[in-house]
Enzyme design. Structure first.
Site, PDB file in Angstrom:
ATOM      1  N   ASP A  67       7.419  -4.520 -29.183  1.00  0.00           N
ATOM      2  CA  ASP A  67       8.024  -3.320 -29.510  1.00  0.00           C
ATOM      3  C   ASP A  67       9.129  -3.669 -30.390  1.00  0.00           C
ATOM      4  OD1 ASP A  67       9.091  -0.724 -29.096  1.00  0.00           O
ATOM      5  OD2 ASP A  67       7.652  -0.366 -27.741  1.00  0.00           O
TER       6      ASP A  67
ATOM      7  N   SER B 167      -5.440  11.082 -31.413  1.00  0.00           N
ATOM      8  CA  SER B 167      -4.868  12.155 -30.637  1.00  0.00           C
ATOM      9  C   SER B 167      -5.910  13.401 -30.704  1.00  0.00           C
ATOM     10  CB  SER B 167      -3.556  12.657 -31.393  1.00  0.00           C
ATOM     11  OG  SER B 167      -3.196  13.953 -31.373  1.00  0.00           O
ATOM     12  N   ALA B 168      -5.731  14.550 -30.202  1.00  0.00           N
ATOM     13  CA  ALA B 168      -6.515  15.460 -30.151  1.00  0.00           C
ATOM     14  C   ALA B 168      -6.324  16.525 -31.577  1.00  0.00           C
ATOM     15  CB  ALA B 168      -6.576  16.529 -29.074  1.00  0.00           C
TER      16      ALA B 168
ATOM     17  N   TYR C 230       1.783  13.022 -39.473  1.00  0.00           N
ATOM     18  CA  TYR C 230       1.543  12.414 -38.360  1.00  0.00           C
ATOM     19  C   TYR C 230      -0.032  12.413 -37.990  1.00  0.00           C
ATOM     20  CZ  TYR C 230       0.887  11.749 -33.267  1.00  0.00           C
ATOM     21  OH  TYR C 230       0.326  11.397 -32.013  1.00  0.00           O
TER      22      TYR C 230
ATOM     23  N   LYS D  59      -3.029   9.609 -37.989  1.00  0.00           N
ATOM     24  CA  LYS D  59      -4.280   9.426 -36.782  1.00  0.00           C
ATOM     25  C   LYS D  59      -5.557   9.315 -37.362  1.00  0.00           C
ATOM     26  CE  LYS D  59      -1.531   8.711 -33.295  1.00  0.00           C
ATOM     27  NZ  LYS D  59      -1.307   7.310 -32.958  1.00  0.00           N
TER      28      LYS D  59
ATOM     29  N   ASN E 139       8.408  18.892 -27.834  1.00  0.00           N
ATOM     30  CA  ASN E 139       7.242  19.122 -26.875  1.00  0.00           C
ATOM     31  C   ASN E 139       7.719  19.977 -25.603  1.00  0.00           C
ATOM     32  OD1 ASN E 139       6.470  16.235 -27.927  1.00  0.00           O
ATOM     33  ND2 ASN E 139       5.079  17.981 -28.255  1.00  0.00           N
ATOM     34  N   LEU E 140       6.697  20.923 -25.157  1.00  0.00           N
ATOM     35  CA  LEU E 140       7.180  21.651 -24.327  1.00  0.00           C
ATOM     36  C   LEU E 140       7.566  21.130 -22.848  1.00  0.00           C
ATOM     37  CD1 LEU E 140       6.923  24.886 -23.253  1.00  0.00           C
ATOM     38  CD2 LEU E 140       4.636  24.183 -22.393  1.00  0.00           C
TER      39      LEU E 140
ATOM     40  N   GLY F  45       2.065  25.940 -37.452  1.00  0.00           N
ATOM     41  CA  GLY F  45       1.030  24.703 -37.450  1.00  0.00           C
ATOM     42  C   GLY F  45       0.407  24.649 -36.160  1.00  0.00           C
TER      43      GLY F  45
HETATM   44  P1  NAD Z   1       6.611   6.600 -27.734  1.00  0.00           P
HETATM   45  O1  NAD Z   1       7.568   6.606 -29.061  1.00  0.00           O
HETATM   46  O2  NAD Z   1       7.332   6.525 -26.343  1.00  0.00           O
HETATM   47  O3  NAD Z   1       6.038   4.841 -27.737  1.00  0.00           O
HETATM   48  C1  NAD Z   1       5.687   4.456 -29.110  1.00  0.00           C
HETATM   49  C2  NAD Z   1       6.426   3.022 -29.080  1.00  0.00           C
HETATM   50  O4  NAD Z   1       6.008   2.290 -30.087  1.00  0.00           O
HETATM   51  C3  NAD Z   1       7.853   3.010 -28.863  1.00  0.00           C
HETATM   52  O5  NAD Z   1       8.342   2.215 -27.687  1.00  0.00           O
HETATM   53  C4  NAD Z   1       8.554   2.484 -30.250  1.00  0.00           C
HETATM   54  O6  NAD Z   1       9.638   1.909 -30.031  1.00  0.00           O
HETATM   55  C5  NAD Z   1       7.275   1.742 -30.564  1.00  0.00           C
HETATM   56  N1  NAD Z   1       7.241   1.435 -32.247  1.00  0.00           N
HETATM   57  C6  NAD Z   1       7.056   2.606 -33.005  1.00  0.00           C
HETATM   58  N2  NAD Z   1       6.724   1.917 -34.199  1.00  0.00           N
HETATM   59  C7  NAD Z   1       6.856   0.464 -33.865  1.00  0.00           C
HETATM   60  C8  NAD Z   1       6.650  -0.583 -35.021  1.00  0.00           C
HETATM   61  N3  NAD Z   1       6.537  -0.360 -36.216  1.00  0.00           N
HETATM   62  N4  NAD Z   1       6.617  -1.934 -34.231  1.00  0.00           N
HETATM   63  C9  NAD Z   1       6.888  -1.869 -32.975  1.00  0.00           C
HETATM   64  N5  NAD Z   1       6.887  -1.095 -32.123  1.00  0.00           N
HETATM   65  C10 NAD Z   1       7.059   0.159 -32.589  1.00  0.00           C
HETATM   66  O7  NAD Z   1       5.275   7.498 -27.786  1.00  0.00           O
HETATM   67  P2  NAD Z   1       4.310   7.656 -26.713  1.00  0.00           P
HETATM   68  O8  NAD Z   1       4.214   9.138 -26.173  1.00  0.00           O
HETATM   69  O9  NAD Z   1       4.294   6.614 -25.764  1.00  0.00           O
HETATM   70  O10 NAD Z   1       2.854   7.514 -27.714  1.00  0.00           O
HETATM   71  C11 NAD Z   1       2.116   6.430 -27.968  1.00  0.00           C
HETATM   72  C12 NAD Z   1       1.180   6.407 -28.619  1.00  0.00           C
HETATM   73  O11 NAD Z   1       0.185   7.474 -28.295  1.00  0.00           O
HETATM   74  C13 NAD Z   1       1.444   6.788 -30.285  1.00  0.00           C
HETATM   75  O12 NAD Z   1       0.719   6.115 -30.967  1.00  0.00           O
HETATM   76  C14 NAD Z   1       1.311   8.173 -30.368  1.00  0.00           C
HETATM   77  O13 NAD Z   1       1.281   8.794 -31.465  1.00  0.00           O
HETATM   78  C15 NAD Z   1      -0.001   8.503 -29.511  1.00  0.00           C
HETATM   79  N6  NAD Z   1      -0.192   9.814 -28.909  1.00  0.00           N
HETATM   80  C16 NAD Z   1       1.033  10.440 -28.212  1.00  0.00           C
HETATM   81  C17 NAD Z   1       0.935  11.463 -27.588  1.00  0.00           C
HETATM   82  C18 NAD Z   1       1.924  12.132 -26.710  1.00  0.00           C
HETATM   83  O14 NAD Z   1       1.798  13.328 -26.724  1.00  0.00           O
HETATM   84  N7  NAD Z   1       2.647  11.479 -26.280  1.00  0.00           N
HETATM   85  C19 NAD Z   1      -0.394  12.127 -27.994  1.00  0.00           C
HETATM   86  C20 NAD Z   1      -1.398  11.749 -28.898  1.00  0.00           C
HETATM   87  C21 NAD Z   1      -1.157  10.350 -29.084  1.00  0.00           C
HETATM   88  C1  UD1 Z   2       2.155  18.767 -30.178  1.00  0.00           C
HETATM   89  C2  UD1 Z   2       2.027  18.433 -31.556  1.00  0.00           C
HETATM   90  C3  UD1 Z   2       0.505  17.691 -31.817  1.00  0.00           C
HETATM   91  C4  UD1 Z   2       0.490  16.519 -30.869  1.00  0.00           C
HETATM   92  C5  UD1 Z   2       0.635  17.033 -29.368  1.00  0.00           C
HETATM   93  C6  UD1 Z   2       0.765  16.014 -28.280  1.00  0.00           C
HETATM   94  C7  UD1 Z   2       3.419  19.869 -32.785  1.00  0.00           C
HETATM   95  C8  UD1 Z   2       3.201  21.089 -33.977  1.00  0.00           C
HETATM   96  N1  UD1 Z   2       2.106  19.586 -32.448  1.00  0.00           N
HETATM   97  O1  UD1 Z   2       1.466  19.764 -29.759  1.00  0.00           O
HETATM   98  O2  UD1 Z   2       0.366  17.187 -33.078  1.00  0.00           O
HETATM   99  O3  UD1 Z   2      -0.796  15.902 -30.946  1.00  0.00           O
HETATM  100  O4  UD1 Z   2       2.173  17.649 -29.355  1.00  0.00           O
HETATM  101  O5  UD1 Z   2       1.621  15.223 -28.362  1.00  0.00           O
HETATM  102  O6  UD1 Z   2       4.166  19.529 -32.607  1.00  0.00           O
HETATM  103  N2  UD1 Z   2       5.928  25.549 -26.598  1.00  0.00           N
HETATM  104  C9  UD1 Z   2       6.736  26.524 -26.768  1.00  0.00           C
HETATM  105  N3  UD1 Z   2       7.972  26.246 -26.677  1.00  0.00           N
HETATM  106  C10 UD1 Z   2       8.624  24.910 -26.810  1.00  0.00           C
HETATM  107  C11 UD1 Z   2       7.784  23.821 -27.091  1.00  0.00           C
HETATM  108  C12 UD1 Z   2       6.173  24.278 -27.053  1.00  0.00           C
HETATM  109  O7  UD1 Z   2       6.290  27.650 -26.615  1.00  0.00           O
HETATM  110  O8  UD1 Z   2      10.044  24.750 -26.968  1.00  0.00           O
HETATM  111  C13 UD1 Z   2       4.357  25.697 -26.696  1.00  0.00           C
HETATM  112  C14 UD1 Z   2       3.626  25.475 -28.379  1.00  0.00           C
HETATM  113  O9  UD1 Z   2       3.721  26.340 -29.010  1.00  0.00           O
HETATM  114  C15 UD1 Z   2       2.063  25.058 -27.433  1.00  0.00           C
HETATM  115  C16 UD1 Z   2       2.555  24.368 -26.199  1.00  0.00           C
HETATM  116  O10 UD1 Z   2       3.913  24.910 -25.869  1.00  0.00           O
HETATM  117  O11 UD1 Z   2       1.501  26.272 -27.319  1.00  0.00           O
HETATM  118  C17 UD1 Z   2       2.821  22.928 -26.008  1.00  0.00           C
HETATM  119  O12 UD1 Z   2       3.603  22.548 -27.222  1.00  0.00           O
HETATM  120  P1  UD1 Z   2       3.781  20.832 -27.327  1.00  0.00           P
HETATM  121  O13 UD1 Z   2       4.293  20.267 -26.190  1.00  0.00           O
HETATM  122  O14 UD1 Z   2       4.806  20.729 -28.439  1.00  0.00           O
HETATM  123  O15 UD1 Z   2       2.227  20.280 -27.858  1.00  0.00           O
HETATM  124  P2  UD1 Z   2       0.976  20.604 -28.940  1.00  0.00           P
HETATM  125  O16 UD1 Z   2       1.467  22.060 -29.529  1.00  0.00           O
HETATM  126  O17 UD1 Z   2      -0.164  20.768 -28.341  1.00  0.00           O
END
Ligand code: NAD
Ligand code: UD1
Length: 338
Positions: free
Chosen positions: A31, A124-125, A149, A153, A199-200, A294
């Site tokens: 990391d 990701s979805a 972003y 993916k 995020n929510l 979006g």
């Molecule tokens: P996170 O930011 O907590 O973890 C990502 C980690 O990668 C961090 O520790 C960061 O320091 C490290 N990192 C980033 N760029 C790097 C690089 N160039 N070299 C080395 N380390 C690096 O995010 P997360 O929520 O744990 O997500 C993990 C993965 O899952 C990501 O690829 C993210 O896009 C994917 N993902 C997350 C979600 C979500 O909602 N959290 C949803 C779908 C996909």
């Molecule tokens: C977000 C990302 C998506 C990613 C996903 C999982 C955006 C536009 N999309 O989507 O690309 O794959 O997270 O990490 O950021 N909401 C509120 N108030 C808030 C925050 C969110 O009402 O302050 C609502 C949103 O409109 C949504 C739901 O809560 O309906 C979930 O939101 P969020 O947690 O951001 O996830 P995604 O929208 O699914």
């Protein structure tokens, strides 16, 4: 069996490290800490009672990665490292393409040269775009991402598919996560967003702990049961366990496998707010605001393929997700900084 975990100190990575160690795998974490703290690794050691190496290394640094592959005997990689903030990706698309795509290409080159050809990737979805109808299943065509972003993916999924076509010795698992929330039940590791959460769930948790005042619900005029957006929230521990199942399978085969990791259940924003209040006995003030550009109305998985082929199903409830989020947040109001 030793597994390289890129991004292993991040939110999902740290939870997956716990489950890998619990399952008897050895791990090596890489990391650059651009969005995480080395303390997360200490907490993983504390939870599991097991030790492992953490390398501070950027995955774009081929020489650094090469050295790690020379020093460690690595059988497979779970690749979490990447930048993930949707809004930021629109401001800084080049940084997102550079980090996520070139980082992945560098990792794949080093893996190939080391003869390590099993990779589990965090997709990701979001790749389903807005063109497909819920519930999303893995046979649907990939859609159009609305932000850089999401585009990273889609590109990385394509790169991994092309890699397999060029060399059938690879084993590639593309895991499409729905909305991971919650934290380890110990309250020692959890999500630690920088700045104002997008995020929510992290936003709600910060209201509960007194850091934010009020939730703005992004629209209540969607064609959903209560008008607010519907998502497939999955407990991060269930998600981590899905990785173990995918890895177990990937190690014994070659090919490209795609799995949705979701519960198959859609909950609305109001469901989440109400459950959080009920389970934790805290107040979450909210108001209805405009839609977020979006956003889509509904996003949830058909999770049958993972159940059938991996023998994996998410088991934790929405109440578990809300309780564990609050347990982490109230015990670590400043994340890993206290
Ligand atoms: P996170 O930011 O907590 O973890 C990502 C980690 O990668 C961090 O520790 C960061 O320091 C490290 N990192 C980033 N760029 C790097 C690089 N160039 N070299 C080395 N380390 C690096 O995010 P997360 O929520 O744990 O997500 C993990 C993965 O899952 C990501 O690829 C993210 O896009 C994917 N993902 C997350 C979600 C979500 O909602 N959290 C949803 C779908 C996909
Ligand atoms: C977000 C990302 C998506 C990613 C996903 C999982 C955006 C536009 N999309 O989507 O690309 O794959 O997270 O990490 O950021 N909401 C509120 N108030 C808030 C925050 C969110 O009402 O302050 C609502 C949103 O409109 C949504 C739901 O809560 O309906 C979930 O939101 P969020 O947690 O951001 O996830 P995604 O929208 O699914």
């Amino acid at each position: 069996m030793s597994i390289l975990v890129t991004g292993g100190t991040g939110y999902i990575g740290s939870h997956t490290c716990v489950e890998l160690l619990n399952a008897g795998y050895d791990i090596v974490v890489v990391d650059n800490f651009c969005n995480s703290s080395p303390m997360a690794a200490d907490r993983v050691r504390e939870i599991t009672g097991k030790d492992f190496k953490v390398y501070r290394c950027d995955i774009r640094d081929r020489d650094g990665l090469k050295k790690i592959f020379e020093e460690e005997k690595i059988d497979a990689a779970i690749h979490f490292a990447g930048l993930k903030a949707v809004g930021e990706s629109c401001q800084k698309p080049l940084e997102y393409y550079e980090n996520n795509i070139w980082g992945t290409v560098a990792l794949l080159e080093v893996m190939r040269d080391a003869g390590c050809k099993t990779i589990v990737f965090s997709s990701s979805a979001t790749v389903y775009g807005s063109e497909n109808k819920v519930p999303f299943n893995e046979t649907m065509p990939v859609g159009t991402a609305t932000n850089p972003y999401g585009t990273t993916k889609i590109y990385i999924e394509n790169i991994l598919q092309d890699l397999y076509k060029s060399d059938n010795g690879w084993s590639v698992s593309l895991l499409r996560y729905f909305n991971p929330i919650g934290a380890h039940p110990s309250g020692r590791i959890g999500e630690n967003p920088n700045g104002i959460p997008n995020n929510l769930m992290p936003y709600i948790a910060q209201i509960a702990v007194g850091k934010r005042e009020k939730l703005s619900i992004f629209g209540d005029d969607y064609p959903t049961p209560d008008g607010t957006g519907v998502r497939d929230y999955i407990h991060v521990v269930d998600l981590a366990l899905g990785h173990i199942k995918a890895l177990d399978r990937a190690l014994g085969k070659t090919g490209v496998d795609i799995y949705n990791l979701g519960t198959g259940i859609g909950y609305s924003v109001l469901d989440i707010v109400k459950t959080f209040i009920e389970v934790n006995g805290v107040d979450i003030p909210y108001e209805i605001g405009p839609r977020r550009p979006g956003d889509i109305a509904e996003c949830y998985a058909n999770a049958d393929k993972a159940a059938k082929e991996l023998g994996w199903k998410a088991e934790r409830t929405l109440a578990d997700m809300c309780r564990d989020t609050w347990n982490w947040q109230k015990n670590n109001p400043n994340g890993y900084e206290n």
